[in-house]
Design an enzyme around this catalytic site. Structure first.
Site, PDB file in Angstrom:
ATOM      1  N   SER A 200      33.424  47.550  17.014  1.00  0.00           N
ATOM      2  CA  SER A 200      33.698  47.931  16.164  1.00  0.00           C
ATOM      3  C   SER A 200      35.560  47.671  15.389  1.00  0.00           C
ATOM      4  O   SER A 200      35.685  48.546  14.745  1.00  0.00           O
ATOM      5  CB  SER A 200      34.050  50.049  16.354  1.00  0.00           C
ATOM      6  OG  SER A 200      35.278  49.365  17.625  1.00  0.00           O
ATOM      7  N   GLU A 201      36.200  46.472  15.553  1.00  0.00           N
ATOM      8  CA  GLU A 201      37.242  45.749  15.150  1.00  0.00           C
ATOM      9  C   GLU A 201      38.185  46.888  15.295  1.00  0.00           C
ATOM     10  O   GLU A 201      39.570  46.595  14.543  1.00  0.00           O
ATOM     11  CB  GLU A 201      37.045  45.729  13.794  1.00  0.00           C
ATOM     12  CG  GLU A 201      35.918  44.801  13.316  1.00  0.00           C
ATOM     13  CD  GLU A 201      35.680  43.893  11.871  1.00  0.00           C
ATOM     14  OE1 GLU A 201      36.347  44.583  10.842  1.00  0.00           O
ATOM     15  OE2 GLU A 201      34.503  43.551  11.509  1.00  0.00           O
ATOM     16  N   ASN A 202      38.039  47.547  16.453  1.00  0.00           N
ATOM     17  CA  ASN A 202      40.138  49.024  16.737  1.00  0.00           C
ATOM     18  C   ASN A 202      39.805  48.582  17.693  1.00  0.00           C
ATOM     19  O   ASN A 202      40.494  49.298  18.610  1.00  0.00           O
ATOM     20  CB  ASN A 202      39.018  49.887  16.279  1.00  0.00           C
ATOM     21  CG  ASN A 202      38.289  50.310  17.276  1.00  0.00           C
ATOM     22  OD1 ASN A 202      37.119  49.426  17.324  1.00  0.00           O
ATOM     23  ND2 ASN A 202      38.465  51.724  17.000  1.00  0.00           N
TER      24      ASN A 202
END
Length: 293
Positions: A200-202
């Protein structure tokens, strides 16, 4: 920020090639009459061969702000910090990039109380430590509260229907980068008999469904600023792992044609339409590079 914190003044990236990000013309400042007073300049674009493919890359300058403001779960007087869950993903980068970093800590301890192997950010990157009061500690808000109902899956809105349809395109054993916006709904509709790993790119590799109401966690937030919990077997990445959290970095165990900016007609795109994606990218870019008023 990663480049600025690592002492790299500029870098080439594929993101933004063929858009106003590279070609210039994005508004930096508006005049009183609403016209554009200052626009972004044209950036250098070069072609490189990477993973057997030759394509264009745009030169971006590193971000080195005057101040970096971060919040940690625990910290000591030397500035050594420990972050909780996915808060460890971007907070260390902000601290490294800032010329002066101010860290809020929910629990202030003495030097030596933190296990040396558990420290996520060494104190050399932190110049000021502020201990929060008990009232300030509990005042941790979620910008976009997103939950799912207990005992069922909601498919009442068009966005949910689109996410459910996209989930049917995922095959067993895939590693998929979700991007931002509508794709963050996809994990809610992945069939139980399909085993995939969502990123999720986090800072979470192995994303699960939205939490049920009452199980929200302000330290587990996705790229769309909403709630997100790791799936069973998921991993919360540290700063040293963050370079590997996106399969696009090295082209390993991921299909880049499913990522933002790779518009391959043969594969479904788990990202917003190009226009919206470009606006979101441009907003972040304007915030980080616009000159002072």
């Amino acid at each position: 920020m990663r480049a600025g914190g690592s002492g790299i003044p500029a870098f080439f990236t594929a993101t933004g090639v063929g858009t106003q990000v590279a070609e210039g013309g994005l508004p930096w400042r508006y005049a009183a009459d609403g016209s554009i007073a200052v626009a972004s300049p044209t950036k250098e674009v070069r072609e490189f061969e990477f993973l057997g493919q030759r394509r264009g890359y745009v030169l971006e300058q590193a971000i080195t702000p005057d101040f970096g403001l971060v919040r940690a779960l625990r910290g000591d007087r030397h500035g050594n910090l420990v972050f909780r869950e996915s808060a460890r993903n971007f907070n260390p980068l902000c601290a490294m990039a800032g010329r002066v970093t101010i860290a809020e800590v929910e629990e202030l301890v003495e030097p030596g109380d933190l296990d040396a192997d558990s420290i996520h950010l060494p104190g050399i990157y932190v110049q000021r430590v502020v201990a929060l009061t008990p009232d300030q500690v509990v005042d941790k808000r979620i910008e976009r509260r997103t939950t799912r109902p207990k005992g069922g899956r909601l498919m009442a809105l068009t966005r949910e229907q689109m996410a459910a349809r996209a989930a049917r395109e995922l095959t067993d054993g895939s590693y998929v980068n979700l991007g931002i916006g509508l794709p963050t709904l996809v994990p809610n509709y992945v069939p139980d008999d399909v085993e995939i790993v969502l990123q999720s790119e986090n800072g979470i590799l192995g994303v699960g469904a939205y939490p049920v109401e009452g199980e929200e966690d302000p330290d587990l937030i996705n790229a769309g600023k909403g709630d997100r919990h790791p799936a069973s077997g998921g991993v919360v990445l540290r700063l040293r792992d963050e370079l590997r959290d996106d399969p696009r970095r090295q082209g390993r165990r991921g299909d880049p044609r499913r990522d933002a900016g790779e518009r391959d007609r043969r594969h479904r795109q788990l990202d917003d339409p190009p226009a919206r994606w470009s606006r979101a990218w441009a907003a972040r870019w304007i915030w980080s590079t616009a000159p002072a008023m």
